[in-house]
Design a protein around this motif. Structure first.
Motif, short mmCIF file in Angstrom:
data_model
loop_
_atom_site.label_atom_id
_atom_site.label_comp_id
_atom_site.label_asym_id
_atom_site.label_seq_id
_atom_site.Cartn_x
_atom_site.Cartn_y
_atom_site.Cartn_z
N LYS A 205 3.97 151.23 99.11
CA LYS A 205 2.82 150.72 99.86
C LYS A 205 1.90 149.89 98.97
O LYS A 205 1.36 148.87 99.39
N ASP A 206 1.72 150.34 97.74
CA ASP A 206 0.87 149.64 96.78
C ASP A 206 1.70 149.04 95.65
O ASP A 206 1.25 148.95 94.50
N ALA A 207 2.91 148.62 95.98
CA ALA A 207 3.86 148.17 94.96
C ALA A 207 3.31 147.04 94.10
O ALA A 207 3.48 147.04 92.88
N GLU A 208 2.64 146.08 94.72
CA GLU A 208 2.19 144.90 93.96
C GLU A 208 1.18 145.30 92.88
O GLU A 208 1.21 144.76 91.77
N LYS A 209 0.28 146.21 93.20
CA LYS A 209 -0.68 146.69 92.19
C LYS A 209 0.05 147.36 91.04
O LYS A 209 -0.22 147.09 89.87
N PHE A 210 1.00 148.25 91.36
CA PHE A 210 1.71 148.98 90.31
C PHE A 210 2.58 148.05 89.46
O PHE A 210 2.72 148.25 88.24
N ILE A 211 3.16 147.04 90.08
CA ILE A 211 3.96 146.07 89.33
C ILE A 211 3.08 145.35 88.30
O ILE A 211 3.48 145.18 87.14
N ASN A 212 1.89 144.96 88.71
CA ASN A 212 0.97 144.31 87.77
C ASN A 212 0.52 145.27 86.68
O ASN A 212 0.32 144.87 85.53
N ASP A 213 0.38 146.56 87.02
CA ASP A 213 -0.01 147.56 86.03
C ASP A 213 1.10 147.76 84.99
O ASP A 213 0.83 147.96 83.80
N ILE A 214 2.36 147.72 85.45
CA ILE A 214 3.48 147.82 84.51
C ILE A 214 3.41 146.67 83.50
O ILE A 214 3.54 146.87 82.29
N LYS A 215 3.18 145.47 84.01
CA LYS A 215 3.10 144.31 83.11
C LYS A 215 1.94 144.44 82.13
O LYS A 215 2.08 144.14 80.94
N THR A 216 0.79 144.90 82.61
CA THR A 216 -0.39 145.05 81.75
C THR A 216 -0.09 145.97 80.58
O THR A 216 -0.41 145.66 79.42
N VAL A 217 0.54 147.11 80.86
CA VAL A 217 0.85 148.07 79.80
C VAL A 217 1.97 147.55 78.91
O VAL A 217 1.89 147.59 77.68
N TYR A 218 3.03 147.06 79.54
CA TYR A 218 4.20 146.59 78.79
C TYR A 218 3.82 145.52 77.77
O TYR A 218 4.22 145.57 76.60
N ASP A 219 3.04 144.54 78.21
CA ASP A 219 2.72 143.41 77.33
C ASP A 219 1.88 143.83 76.13
O ASP A 219 1.86 143.14 75.11
N GLN A 220 1.17 144.94 76.25
CA GLN A 220 0.42 145.46 75.10
C GLN A 220 1.27 146.40 74.25
O GLN A 220 1.20 146.37 73.02
N ALA A 221 2.08 147.22 74.92
CA ALA A 221 2.84 148.25 74.19
C ALA A 221 3.99 147.67 73.38
O ALA A 221 4.33 148.19 72.32
N TRP A 222 4.59 146.57 73.87
CA TRP A 222 5.78 146.03 73.19
C TRP A 222 5.48 144.78 72.36
O TRP A 222 6.39 144.19 71.82
N VAL A 223 4.22 144.41 72.26
CA VAL A 223 3.90 143.15 71.60
C VAL A 223 4.31 143.14 70.13
O VAL A 223 4.57 142.08 69.55
N HIS A 224 4.42 144.32 69.50
CA HIS A 224 4.79 144.37 68.09
C HIS A 224 6.30 144.33 67.87
O HIS A 224 6.75 144.32 66.73
N HIS A 225 7.07 144.36 68.95
CA HIS A 225 8.52 144.25 68.81
C HIS A 225 8.86 142.82 68.43
O HIS A 225 8.31 141.86 68.98
N GLU A 226 9.81 142.64 67.49
CA GLU A 226 10.06 141.31 66.93
C GLU A 226 10.57 140.31 67.95
O GLU A 226 10.33 139.11 67.80
N HIS A 227 11.29 140.74 68.98
CA HIS A 227 11.73 139.77 69.98
C HIS A 227 11.05 140.03 71.33
O HIS A 227 11.65 140.00 72.40
#
Length: 390
Positions: A205-227
């Motif tokens: 029902k709130d998929a779009e909000k959660f999808i954006n939340d995944i991106k928000t966390v992912y882009d910060q959590a994995w930024v130190h990965h070399e690729h």
């Protein structure tokens, strides 16, 4: 031997058939869905074609019998993240014959060189690394959905060709019938008492909000990965939509600090426990059978595919608190779930390896992602370790 490029419906069908022929007497192998593999090589359905390309071959013996296959591919955005432009090869299957393997991989190498690549990783996927990624070298047991399975002799075929390990992928298994360590729950209780955090599970029902939340966390959590590449929302959206028939909404959890998403945890039921009956074919009859098996609780294993915590809150015990919130949906509501597969964690990720240890997970499987350098024969590279402290 006869090498044939996949160019039409007949050769596309034969590309799928290679694995079915080779593994026909293997009781452990689970045939991936034909539609899952076909989708990867469809430019209309795979966004990686926008800045790249792919090619496939099948290999036959002199009598026309199928004895091997391989795919080669590249995406410019990903390729140029490395010291040298690096493409990929995957979906490799082959009889135990080094000459056959050499022919397949050398064809992939030549094609990638013509696209400007100077190295190739294998066996990898023309897409995200949560599926069809890595060569199995330990733990030849039932493969979870999306996890590769192959014959033990493949390791020899790869290494004889000069492939070197780029990173090791560690999968562990968690017995859900065994209580978690007390210290784990004590950390969870401390987080809950501390306050300031809220926990919510995914809903369509709130998929779009959660999808954006995944991106928000992912882009910060994995930024130190070399690729690292920022997460493509379209890929997440399409993945969740395709998973709708099997996804349980309370298998995906989010943590918020105030209104800020700071962590997420994603699990899926291991549908391979049902798909093993279908030989890759999800026709109408098998879809009906799928619903029957699902109701009879055929699935007793879940697979953790991804977890992310933004750097600011790493080390805050959020992992323990997430598992605390999973107790109700997994252990109480679904007592038939007896195993969780934690797959996979790269040897470059010490924090996630520590979490595997903290929950007393047992050794499961080991895969290796190999790299072959074209211009530095015998050379070797390794994935850079994600810093333990930011």
């Amino acid at each position: 031997m006869i090498l044939v490029e996949v160019t039409d419906k007949k050769t596309s069908r034969q590309f799928l058939e290679v694995a079915k022929v080779l593994y026909k007497n293997d009781p452990v192998w689970v045939c991936p869905l034909d539609q899952d593999i076909n989708k990867i090589f469809d430019p209309e359905k795979n966004a990686y074609f926008k800045e790249g390309g792919a090619i496939r071959w099948i290999l036959k013996d002199d009598q026309g019998n199928l004895i091997g296959r391989i795919a080669a591919f590249y995406n410019k955005k990903k390729a140029n993240l490395f010291k040298q432009p690096t493409g990929g090869a995957g979906f490799f299957e082959c009889i135990d014959d080094q000459n056959a393997a050499d022919l397949l991989f050398n064809s992939a190498k030549k094609w990638l060189e013509n696209q400007g690549m100077e190295a190739m990783d294998a066996p990898v996927n023309f897409g995200e690394n949560d599926n069809f990624w890595g060569l199995l070298v330990e733990g030849y047991t039932h493969p979870a959905y999306g996890m590769p399975y192959n014959f033990p002799y493949y390791k020899k075929l790869f290494e004889n060709l000069g492939f070197k390990p780029y990173f090791t992928q560690i999968t562990k298994h968690l017995d859900m019938t065994v209580p978690f360590p007390d210290r784990f729950w004590k950390i969870a209780e401390w987080v809950n008492k501390r306050g300031g955090f809220t926990f919510k599970h995914f809903t369509y029902k709130d998929a779009e909000k959660f999808i954006n939340d995944i991106k928000t966390v992912y882009d910060q959590a994995w930024v130190h990965h070399e690729h690292f590449i920022p997460l493509d929302i379209k890929v997440v959206r399409e993945g969740l939509e395709s998973a709708k028939p099997i996804l349980e909404e309370d298998f995906i959890w989010f943590v918020y600090h105030g209104d800020e998403p700071v962590a997420f945890y994603i699990m899926f039921p291991d549908v391979n426990m049902i798909l093993r009956h279908f030989k890759g074919n999800l026709n109408l009859w098998n879809k009906l059978r799928f619903l029957y098996y699902k109701k009879t609780k055929e699935i007793t294993r879940i697979r953790q595919t991804m977890m992310g915590v933004i750097p600011k809150f790493q080390g805050s015990g959020l992992e323990s608190a997430i598992f605390w919130h999973l107790r109700e949906p997994v252990l109480v509501k679904r007592p038939h779930i007896t195993e969780m597969e934690l797959s996979w964690v790269g040897d470059f990720n010490p924090k996630m390896l520590a979490i595997q240890e903290a929950v007393n997970a047992k050794p499961g499987k080991i895969h290796i992602t190999y790299r072959k350098l074209f211009r530095e024969e015998g050379g070797e590279q390794h994935a850079a370790q994600i810093p333990l402290k930011r």
